[in-house]
Each structure stands twice: as C-alpha cells, then as structure tokens.
Design an enzyme around this catalytic site. Structure first.
Site, PDB file in Angstrom:
ATOM      1  N   HIS A 194       0.830  -1.198   0.000  1.00 41.78           N
ATOM      2  CA  HIS A 194       0.000   0.000   0.000  1.00 41.78           C
ATOM      3  C   HIS A 194       0.870   1.255   0.000  1.00 41.78           C
ATOM      4  CE1 HIS A 194       0.794   0.742   4.313  1.00 41.78           C
ATOM      5  NE2 HIS A 194       0.637  -0.559   4.494  1.00 41.78           N
ATOM      6  N   CYS A 210       2.925  -5.287   6.832  1.00 48.09           N
ATOM      7  CA  CYS A 210       2.601  -4.923   5.460  1.00 48.09           C
ATOM      8  C   CYS A 210       3.785  -4.205   4.809  1.00 48.09           C
ATOM      9  CB  CYS A 210       1.367  -4.030   5.426  1.00 48.09           C
ATOM     10  SG  CYS A 210      -0.166  -4.889   5.861  1.00 48.09           S
TER      11      CYS A 210
END
Length: 327
Positions: A194, A210
């Site tokens: 992301h 992440c």
C-alpha cells in the site's frame, strides 16, 4: 558455471590470504545491462550528488527513489537530517538483482526493495519499501495478488488495535489513512502492499508486517500489476552476480543491523553465512582472481552498492546466461 567442491574451495581460500589488510573501495561506477540475458543482472546507474544547505538524506532518498536505510548505509558518518552543504553523497541507485524467480514481484527484505519483472522479459521496475518491524516481520515465501483498490478503507486488524488502542476499528479513505491512495491485496490474509501518509517510513522496518511504498511508486506499480501476479518474498543481504568476466557483489545490512542503522547510523560486524563459498561458487573458473581484501571490506561496510571484486579481467565466457538464478 563450474560448481566448486568444499575441498577445492578451501584450497582457494588458503591461497587467497583472505584475512589480509583491506584497501579502500572505489564506489564510482556505471552499469549497463548484459544484452545476452533476458533481464539484466544489474539494473540502474549509481550516482553522486553534492548537497545544498537545505538538503537532508531523507529528502534525497525520496527524490531519487531510495529508502532511508539504503541512503544512510551508503553514506556512513553523514548526518541524515543535516548533512551540510557541499557534501558528496553516494546515491545507491544501481542494484544487483536478488536470487529469486524472474516473474511477477520479487521482494528482498534485506535491501527493503521491490522488483517488478515486466512480461517483456527485459524490463525491471524497482521501488524502496517500508517493511515489518521486530515482532511484526513481513512474511517470507510465495503468494499472489488477489485484489487491488484505489482509495482503500483500512479495517484495522485486532492485533494492531491491541498494539495501538488509540486507533479506530475503521479508517476511511483520506489523508489520515495509513494505506494511502492505493492498496494491493495478497493471498496472505492481513498482508498487503500500500501507499502511505508517512513517506519517511519508507526504507525502514516500521510497519505491522505490510509493505508500504512512496505514494508515487505505489500509483505506478498499481497500474502495472494484474490480479494473479506471483509475489515472492526473500531475505538476501548478500547479492552476487557474474557478468561475463566480472564478479559483482552488493551487501546490505541484515535485519538486526538495519535496526542499528535506524538508531545510530552504523551497524556491528556480521559475516553472511557461507560468504567465501558462495563467492567462489559463483566466480567459477575466475575464482583465483577474487580480490578477497575488497570483498571483506564490502561485507564489513555493507553500503549496499554493487562492487566488482575481481583483481583482473580474465577472458571468460562472453555469452553469460545470468548467475543470480544459479547461486
């Protein structure tokens, strides 16, 4: 490539005098692709930059597509926030490709970098990453892209809420959303690529597992990644490739050393496992030309820049097929 057995390896190490004094490394190089390989074993071009009084390494990292640990490791002793004017800064914008599949996305946690192999068989895109911190490590292994979304909503995992109870359960799209403007979802539940609303975290071990990218990088990669794209995550501080009659290495801080760089700008010494054997095995018939002083210096400093470590140019196979896949 010639595969060396352990006995022959030991003979080469003894004759090389590995533990001699170490000379200074010359880090001014430009790199071109090996035209005989589908993908070049080394991508990009190393650069230097003379600072102005307002510059910081943090700003330069984003400007030149680098992460924090990358640029700090390449410039030991330079204050990352106030380097001062007229400092010659090494920009580590050349990269030996890690050993891994030349397909889809390959992530190397050690250099905190993503490599996207375009299906034309020639082009490799790359971008720096923020990855999981201690206790929240980004997982290694293989998965695939299962979804993509612009302006994503973040449904905060319970484990993250327990770690940061001030967070709400749901964060809608907008400037306060840690996922930024783009999200790429993986087959691993709760893990994704992301953007970020905190770009200074790129090139650091700061996430809950992440992978975060600069906003401009995730926007570019988002448009070039299809659902089903293979994703492989590895951890290789030592990258080695043989390019015709040259042997190149690139050494990055390991995960522990990366945390040390974050705290102090420097790291303690640690030798990569089977370092000498891997160099000899990749060098093949050119192993007797390895400059062991230079190689040991590269391991000690771990500046993350490609370095050619043969003492002389020896005539070797010009039609070299690409060593990284065969380490």
């Amino acid at each position: 490539m010639i595969a060396f057995d352990r006995r022959k390896f030991g003979q080469i190490i003894i004759s090389a005098g590995l533990f001699s004094a170490v000379p200074k490394i010359n880090q001014s190089h430009a790199f071109t692709a090996d035209k005989t390989s589908s993908y070049p074993p080394i991508i990009g071009r190393e650069q230097t930059y003379k600072t102005r009084y307002k510059d910081s390494l943090v700003d330069l990292a984003r400007k030149f597509g680098l992460g924090y640990t990358e640029i700090v490791s390449a410039n030991p002793g330079v204050d990352p926030w106030v380097p001062g004017a007229n400092k010659q800064i090494v920009l580590p914008t050349a990269h030996v490709l890690p050993n891994g599949p030349r397909e889809g996305i390959l992530i190397n946690l050690a250099d905190q970098r993503m490599y996207l192999f375009h299906p034309n068989g020639e082009t490799v895109d790359t971008a720096p990453l923020g990855i999981g911190n201690e206790g929240w490590d980004t997982p290694k292994g293989s998965t695939r892209v299962v979804g993509k979304k612009r302006n994503p909503t973040w449904y905060v995992p319970k484990s993250v809420q327990e770690d940061q109870p001030e967070l709400p359960a749901i964060i809608p799209p907008g400037p306060d959303n840690p996922l930024g403007s783009h999200a790429i979802y993986l087959g691993w539940p709760a893990y994704l690529f992301h953007g970020t609303n905190k770009p200074y975290g790129v090139g650091r071990r700061v996430s809950h597992g992440c992978v975060r990218l600069y906003p401009e990088d995730i926007a570019r990669i988002f448009d070039n990644v299809e659902i089903g794209t293979k994703v492989t995550v590895i951890d290789q501080p030592l990258k080695i490739t043989r390019l015709n009659d040259e042997l190149w290495i690139e050494v990055h801080p390991n995960q522990i050393q990366s945390d040390e760089v974050e705290r102090t700008g420097r790291h303690t010494y640690a030798k990569p496992p089977e370092f000498e054997f891997r160099l000899v095995n990749t060098a093949g018939e050119l192993a007797h030309s390895i400059d062991w002083k230079l190689a040991k210096r590269a391991v000690s400093e771990r500046r993350g820049t490609p370095i050619q470590i043969l003492t002389k140019k020896t005539e070797g196979p010009r039609n070299y097929p690409g060593a990284p896949e065969k380490l």
